[in-house]
Motif scaffolding. Sequence first.
Motif: not given
Length: 158
Positions: A92-109
């Motif tokens: 579970c990615c908590l927030g945009a920074v975690a999601a962007h870094n883990f998934l390798g995307v820049e899509t808005p949270i």
Amino acid sequence: MFGVGDPNARLCFLGEAPGADEDRLGEPFVGRAGQLLTKMIEACTLSRGEVYILNVLKCRPPGNRNPTPHEAGACRGFLERQLELIDPEYVCCLGAVAAHNFLGVETPIGRLRGQVHHHAGRKVVCTYHPAYLLRNPSAKKPAWDDLKLLMREMGVEL
């Protein structure tokens, strides 16, 4: 600071970086946002001891700013090795920074949340960071919807 929780957890919660309280105490998510995360985990009928909590960055960025790509890259090997050792089925990615870094995307949270992603052999759900929820209480309902989606995927009855 590397993380805390069950080293055999099915679920990892991934944040961005330690804050001041975390830096002082040496444990992720122990400040106000951490207290809310604990309540979120408990609302899912789980405990902090049953999940693993970690961050993209292992140390606090100066001024508590968002991590730079270089800083995240410097910690990437540690994160990958942690996930290899824990081998969670779900992240579970908590927030945009975690999601962007883990998934390798820049899509808005806001566009990443509400669905199950697949990355590195894991099911991933993205939601708002607990610190964001403290500043924007109206986002708590969508975040709860994300957690209910995650629990359904995990086969956990709420």
